[in-house]
Design a protein around this motif. Structure first.
Motif, PDB file in Angstrom:
ATOM      1  N   PHE A  34       0.839  -1.198   0.000  1.00 52.65           N
ATOM      2  CA  PHE A  34       0.000   0.000   0.000  1.00 52.65           C
ATOM      3  C   PHE A  34       0.873   1.245   0.000  1.00 52.65           C
ATOM      4  N   SER A  35       0.254   2.352  -0.331  1.00 54.53           N
ATOM      5  CA  SER A  35       0.869   3.662  -0.235  1.00 54.53           C
ATOM      6  C   SER A  35      -0.246   4.636   0.098  1.00 54.53           C
ATOM      7  N   MET A  36       0.028   5.560   1.011  1.00 54.11           N
ATOM      8  CA  MET A  36      -0.991   6.542   1.374  1.00 54.11           C
ATOM      9  C   MET A  36      -0.329   7.867   1.694  1.00 54.11           C
ATOM     10  N   GLU A  37      -1.085   8.927   1.511  1.00 54.51           N
ATOM     11  CA  GLU A  37      -0.600  10.260   1.843  1.00 54.51           C
ATOM     12  C   GLU A  37      -1.427  10.826   2.989  1.00 54.51           C
ATOM     13  N   VAL A  38      -0.736  11.455   3.928  1.00 59.52           N
ATOM     14  CA  VAL A  38      -1.373  12.124   5.054  1.00 59.52           C
ATOM     15  C   VAL A  38      -1.011  13.598   4.936  1.00 59.52           C
ATOM     16  N   ASN A  39      -2.021  14.452   4.791  1.00 60.75           N
ATOM     17  CA  ASN A  39      -1.809  15.885   4.626  1.00 60.75           C
ATOM     18  C   ASN A  39      -2.055  16.568   5.978  1.00 60.75           C
ATOM     19  N   THR A  40      -0.988  17.055   6.596  1.00 66.25           N
ATOM     20  CA  THR A  40      -1.119  17.673   7.923  1.00 66.25           C
ATOM     21  C   THR A  40      -1.814  19.034   7.874  1.00 66.25           C
ATOM     22  N   ASN A  41      -2.143  19.539   6.674  1.00 71.12           N
ATOM     23  CA  ASN A  41      -2.957  20.756   6.563  1.00 71.12           C
ATOM     24  C   ASN A  41      -4.426  20.463   6.849  1.00 71.12           C
ATOM     25  N   LEU A  42      -4.817  19.186   6.738  1.00 72.42           N
ATOM     26  CA  LEU A  42      -6.206  18.811   6.986  1.00 72.42           C
ATOM     27  C   LEU A  42      -6.463  18.708   8.494  1.00 72.42           C
ATOM     28  N   PRO A  43      -7.617  19.145   8.965  1.00 77.19           N
ATOM     29  CA  PRO A  43      -7.916  19.143  10.406  1.00 77.19           C
ATOM     30  C   PRO A  43      -7.766  17.778  11.078  1.00 77.19           C
ATOM     31  N   SER A  44      -8.113  16.703  10.389  1.00 74.07           N
ATOM     32  CA  SER A  44      -8.021  15.377  11.020  1.00 74.07           C
ATOM     33  C   SER A  44      -6.584  14.912  11.249  1.00 74.07           C
ATOM     34  N   LEU A  48      -0.586  15.994  14.001  1.00 72.27           N
ATOM     35  CA  LEU A  48       0.731  15.430  13.687  1.00 72.27           C
ATOM     36  C   LEU A  48       1.814  16.489  13.548  1.00 72.27           C
ATOM     37  N   LEU A  49       1.437  17.749  13.554  1.00 71.10           N
ATOM     38  CA  LEU A  49       2.435  18.820  13.486  1.00 71.10           C
ATOM     39  C   LEU A  49       3.182  18.969  14.806  1.00 71.10           C
ATOM     40  N   PHE A  50       2.711  18.308  15.847  1.00 64.11           N
ATOM     41  CA  PHE A  50       3.287  18.474  17.183  1.00 64.11           C
ATOM     42  C   PHE A  50       3.912  17.174  17.682  1.00 64.11           C
ATOM     43  N   THR A  51       5.098  17.284  18.254  1.00 64.94           N
ATOM     44  CA  THR A  51       5.849  16.146  18.774  1.00 64.94           C
ATOM     45  C   THR A  51       5.021  15.346  19.765  1.00 64.94           C
ATOM     46  N   GLY A  52       5.077  14.022  19.623  1.00 64.27           N
ATOM     47  CA  GLY A  52       4.411  13.120  20.557  1.00 64.27           C
ATOM     48  C   GLY A  52       2.976  12.794  20.206  1.00 64.27           C
ATOM     49  N   GLN A 126       6.998  -1.794  11.326  1.00 63.85           N
ATOM     50  CA  GLN A 126       7.199  -0.428  10.850  1.00 63.85           C
ATOM     51  C   GLN A 126       7.106  -0.351   9.334  1.00 63.85           C
ATOM     52  N   TYR A 127       6.581   0.784   8.855  1.00 66.83           N
ATOM     53  CA  TYR A 127       6.482   1.057   7.430  1.00 66.83           C
ATOM     54  C   TYR A 127       7.371   2.237   7.065  1.00 66.83           C
ATOM     55  N   ARG A 128       7.676   2.352   5.797  1.00 66.31           N
ATOM     56  CA  ARG A 128       8.520   3.445   5.305  1.00 66.31           C
ATOM     57  C   ARG A 128       7.741   4.755   5.313  1.00 66.31           C
ATOM     58  N   VAL A 129       8.484   5.844   5.526  1.00 65.81           N
ATOM     59  CA  VAL A 129       7.878   7.179   5.570  1.00 65.81           C
ATOM     60  C   VAL A 129       8.746   8.143   4.776  1.00 65.81           C
ATOM     61  N   GLN A 130       8.090   8.983   3.974  1.00 69.05           N
ATOM     62  CA  GLN A 130       8.756  10.103   3.296  1.00 69.05           C
ATOM     63  C   GLN A 130       7.950  11.356   3.594  1.00 69.05           C
ATOM     64  N   VAL A 131       8.656  12.460   3.865  1.00 72.61           N
ATOM     65  CA  VAL A 131       7.983  13.722   4.167  1.00 72.61           C
ATOM     66  C   VAL A 131       8.381  14.745   3.115  1.00 72.61           C
ATOM     67  N   ASN A 132       7.364  15.395   2.552  1.00 68.90           N
ATOM     68  CA  ASN A 132       7.584  16.459   1.585  1.00 68.90           C
ATOM     69  C   ASN A 132       6.644  17.603   1.956  1.00 68.90           C
ATOM     70  N   GLY A 133       7.175  18.595   2.675  1.00 70.82           N
ATOM     71  CA  GLY A 133       6.342  19.689   3.159  1.00 70.82           C
ATOM     72  C   GLY A 133       5.336  19.181   4.166  1.00 70.82           C
ATOM     73  N   ASN A 134       4.052  19.403   3.908  1.00 73.34           N
ATOM     74  CA  ASN A 134       3.000  18.946   4.817  1.00 73.34           C
ATOM     75  C   ASN A 134       2.416  17.596   4.418  1.00 73.34           C
ATOM     76  N   ILE A 135       3.019  16.940   3.455  1.00 74.63           N
ATOM     77  CA  ILE A 135       2.548  15.621   3.007  1.00 74.63           C
ATOM     78  C   ILE A 135       3.481  14.538   3.555  1.00 74.63           C
ATOM     79  N   ILE A 136       2.874  13.614   4.310  1.00 72.47           N
ATOM     80  CA  ILE A 136       3.601  12.444   4.823  1.00 72.47           C
ATOM     81  C   ILE A 136       3.146  11.257   3.989  1.00 72.47           C
ATOM     82  N   THR A 137       4.070  10.621   3.297  1.00 70.01           N
ATOM     83  CA  THR A 137       3.755   9.435   2.507  1.00 70.01           C
ATOM     84  C   THR A 137       4.221   8.212   3.283  1.00 70.01           C
TER      85      THR A 137
END
Length: 140
Positions: A34-44, A48-52, A126-137
């Motif tokens: 699978f592959s998914m994108e998480v956009n930290t600009n979205l309220p839900s 994730l912008l904050f540690t912990g 654990q799964y792989r993670v890539q971060v590009n700006g506010n998008i976490i893949t």
């Protein structure tokens, strides 16, 4: 004889290692592609912008109990949402509490900074993670 040994060694080195040294093999949890994108600009996902902080996301064709995405402060970790030391059952969905994931079936807490607990053979898958700006893949 020398050629056979060298050829065997090259075969093991070529086929025995993944491209990037990443391995998340676990006999209890399936390997989902699978592959998914998480956009930290979205309220839900804004927490994730904050540690912990962590969120659970259910990707298409992904793990049954979702993927836990966690902000470590310097990067993001992504883990399977199921207990890693047993087959998937009705009680194997991890519950999130601060920087831990709790497995009710095992009575164990897993650290979301490293995916580990004490006294168990498998840490969180654990799964792989890539971060590009506010998008976490997150992908496998």
């Amino acid at each position: 004889m020398k050629k056979a040994v060298i050829l065997s060694l090259l075969t093991v080195l070529t086929w025995g290692c993944s491209k990037d040294g990443f391995s998340n093999q676990n006999p209890y949890l399936p390997n989902y592609g699978f592959s998914m994108e998480v956009n930290t600009n979205l309220p839900s996902y804004n927490s994730l912008l904050f540690t912990g902080n962590s969120v659970r996301v259910y990707p298409v064709n992904g793990p049954t109990n979702g993927v836990i995405v966690f902000n470590t402060g310097s990067t993001y970790n992504a883990f399977d949402g199921s207990c890693p030391n047993q087959n998937i059952t009705s009680c194997s969905k991890l519950t999130l509490s601060s920087s831990n994931a709790h497995c009710e079936c095992e009575g164990e807490n897993y650290n979301l900074f490293n995916g580990q607990t004490t006294g168990k053979p498998y840490g969180l898958k654990q799964y792989r993670v890539q971060v590009n700006g506010n998008i976490i893949t997150v992908y496998n």
